[in-house]
Design a protein around this motif. Structure first.
Motif, PDB file in Angstrom:
ATOM      1  N   SER A   1      76.959 -28.192  18.291  1.00 60.18           N
ATOM      2  CA  SER A   1      77.981 -27.567  17.679  1.00 60.18           C
ATOM      3  C   SER A   1      78.595 -28.156  16.533  1.00 60.18           C
ATOM      4  CB  SER A   1      78.880 -26.813  18.505  1.00 60.18           C
ATOM      5  OG  SER A   1      78.138 -26.005  19.660  1.00 60.18           O
TER       6      SER A   1
ATOM      7  N   TYR B   1      72.985 -20.025  18.475  1.00 58.81           N
ATOM      8  CA  TYR B   1      72.820 -21.173  19.472  1.00 58.81           C
ATOM      9  C   TYR B   1      72.278 -20.445  20.762  1.00 58.81           C
ATOM     10  CZ  TYR B   1      73.397 -25.397  22.137  1.00 58.81           C
ATOM     11  OH  TYR B   1      73.378 -26.500  22.609  1.00 58.81           O
TER      12      TYR B   1
ATOM     13  N   TRP C   1      68.677 -18.783  12.250  1.00 59.41           N
ATOM     14  CA  TRP C   1      69.308 -18.202  11.307  1.00 59.41           C
ATOM     15  C   TRP C   1      68.402 -16.899  10.659  1.00 59.41           C
ATOM     16  CZ3 TRP C   1      69.090 -23.283  11.739  1.00 59.41           C
ATOM     17  CH2 TRP C   1      70.577 -24.106  11.840  1.00 59.41           C
TER      18      TRP C   1
ATOM     19  N   GLU D   1      72.495 -27.286   8.862  1.00 59.31           N
ATOM     20  CA  GLU D   1      72.455 -26.460   7.995  1.00 59.31           C
ATOM     21  C   GLU D   1      71.918 -27.040   6.878  1.00 59.31           C
ATOM     22  OE1 GLU D   1      76.363 -24.749   8.050  1.00 59.31           O
ATOM     23  OE2 GLU D   1      75.330 -22.668   8.918  1.00 59.31           O
TER      24      GLU D   1
ATOM     25  N   LEU E   1      76.757 -29.065  13.266  1.00 55.11           N
ATOM     26  CA  LEU E   1      76.128 -27.841  12.609  1.00 55.11           C
ATOM     27  C   LEU E   1      75.859 -28.058  10.991  1.00 55.11           C
ATOM     28  CD1 LEU E   1      75.084 -25.126  12.940  1.00 55.11           C
ATOM     29  CD2 LEU E   1      77.257 -24.043  12.436  1.00 55.11           C
ATOM     30  N   ASP E   2      76.787 -28.871  10.598  1.00 57.99           N
ATOM     31  CA  ASP E   2      76.683 -28.842   9.136  1.00 57.99           C
ATOM     32  C   ASP E   2      75.483 -29.599   8.758  1.00 57.99           C
ATOM     33  OD1 ASP E   2      78.964 -27.738   8.497  1.00 57.99           O
ATOM     34  OD2 ASP E   2      80.079 -29.575   8.129  1.00 57.99           O
TER      35      ASP E   2
ATOM     36  N   SER F   1      77.147 -17.257  19.485  1.00 55.37           N
ATOM     37  CA  SER F   1      77.343 -17.337  18.002  1.00 55.37           C
ATOM     38  C   SER F   1      78.246 -18.507  17.565  1.00 55.37           C
ATOM     39  CB  SER F   1      77.867 -15.914  17.334  1.00 55.37           C
ATOM     40  OG  SER F   1      76.867 -14.932  17.711  1.00 55.37           O
ATOM     41  N   LEU F   2      77.570 -19.390  16.496  1.00 52.19           N
ATOM     42  CA  LEU F   2      78.319 -20.519  15.914  1.00 52.19           C
ATOM     43  C   LEU F   2      79.006 -20.017  14.694  1.00 52.19           C
ATOM     44  CD1 LEU F   2      76.018 -23.384  16.894  1.00 52.19           C
ATOM     45  CD2 LEU F   2      77.869 -22.484  18.168  1.00 52.19           C
ATOM     46  N   THR F   3      78.009 -19.157  14.025  1.00 47.58           N
ATOM     47  CA  THR F   3      78.959 -18.825  12.495  1.00 47.58           C
ATOM     48  C   THR F   3      78.224 -17.131  12.538  1.00 47.58           C
ATOM     49  OG1 THR F   3      76.970 -19.058  11.207  1.00 47.58           O
ATOM     50  CG2 THR F   3      78.831 -21.000  11.330  1.00 47.58           C
ATOM     51  N   GLU F   4      78.459 -16.658  11.489  1.00 48.81           N
ATOM     52  CA  GLU F   4      78.246 -15.297  11.288  1.00 48.81           C
ATOM     53  C   GLU F   4      76.695 -15.024  11.446  1.00 48.81           C
ATOM     54  OE1 GLU F   4      79.496 -12.945   8.032  1.00 48.81           O
ATOM     55  OE2 GLU F   4      81.696 -13.296   8.892  1.00 48.81           O
ATOM     56  N   ASP F   5      75.917 -15.902  10.724  1.00 48.10           N
ATOM     57  CA  ASP F   5      74.477 -16.030  10.715  1.00 48.10           C
ATOM     58  C   ASP F   5      73.740 -17.056  11.625  1.00 48.10           C
ATOM     59  OD1 ASP F   5      75.161 -18.103   9.062  1.00 48.10           O
ATOM     60  OD2 ASP F   5      73.815 -17.844   7.606  1.00 48.10           O
ATOM     61  N   CYS F   6      74.351 -17.945  12.245  1.00 45.76           N
ATOM     62  CA  CYS F   6      73.641 -18.903  13.068  1.00 45.76           C
ATOM     63  C   CYS F   6      74.071 -18.545  14.522  1.00 45.76           C
ATOM     64  CB  CYS F   6      74.299 -20.278  12.889  1.00 45.76           C
ATOM     65  SG  CYS F   6      73.587 -21.627  13.724  1.00 45.76           S
TER      66      CYS F   6
END
Length: 219
Positions: free
Chosen positions: A70, A209, A184, A77, A73-74, A202-207
């Protein structure tokens, strides 16, 4: 954190090179050898002890999401964005080399054809799947992004823009494995490898885990 657990069916990953057997006449000796092989294989299957439903539930419930994944994540991505930018090019290149070899009797090649696939997987350890199986101008950029997250990772790309990166797979013992994957653009689940059990966060709106449980017994 909302976690969803669901039962799934295992689907083997796609292969860029496949072998198909074409029915043909077989001599008596060959049929005897095949029969012996099938008997031995079936005996191995009977000797295998598969996990019970309770053991599967315990395995997924006792598996934790990895905070390190987590936090990084960058980096994942960065690879995802690079794959998205060149998605059609990567898929076209892999499909142009996606050879299916049809085999007949005595391992003779009957036909060789190209076969289109909507999704392709990449991982280290085999030149048909690794960084060498992308166009030359993308090898260095992808390798650079890939190396930042570790050579144990693998990734899958699909025509519908779905992307999955498996950060790691841990062996739990007794043939059970937990995969940690980031996903994604998951419009639907039909193209993804299924799991015996899984749980998501969910880690972000579109990711998403996902932890996915599989069972493999080698002989």
């Amino acid at each position: 954190m909302n976690i969803n657990i669901s039962a799934k069916t295992l689907i083997l990953p796609l292969r860029p090179v496949a072998y198909r057997c074409v029915p043909s006449k077989m001599n008596f000796g060959a049929s005897i050898l095949i029969t012996i092989f099938l008997v031995l294989m079936y005996s191995c299957i009977l000797d295998t002890r598969y996990a019970t439903e309770q053991e599967l539930n315990d395995a997924i419930n006792n598996s934790d999401f990895d905070d390190k994944i987590s936090r990084e994540l960058d980096s994942y991505e960065t690879l995802k964005d690079l794959l998205t930018a060149h998605l059609d090019t990567l898929l076209d290149y892999r499909n142009s080399n996606n050879i299916v070899i049809q085999m007949g009797a005595n391992s003779q090649v009957v036909d060789t054809v190209l076969e289109y696939e909507a999704c392709h997987s990449f991982f280290n350890g085999n030149s048909d799947y690794d960084i060498n199986s992308v166009p030359k101008f993308l090898q260095k950029p992808i390798n650079r992004a890939w190396s930042q997250i570790g050579d144990r990772t693998s990734f899958t790309i699909c025509k519908n823009k779905e992307i999955r990166i498996v950060a790691k797979t841990d062996a739990l013992g007794n043939g059970l494995y937990i995969s940690h994957e980031l996903m994604w653009n998951q419009a639907n689940d039909k193209n993804w490898r299924r799991y015996l059990l899984q749980k998501d966060t969910s880690l972000t709106e579109d990711c998403i885990y996902r932890l996915g449980l599989t069972e493999h017994h080698g002989h």
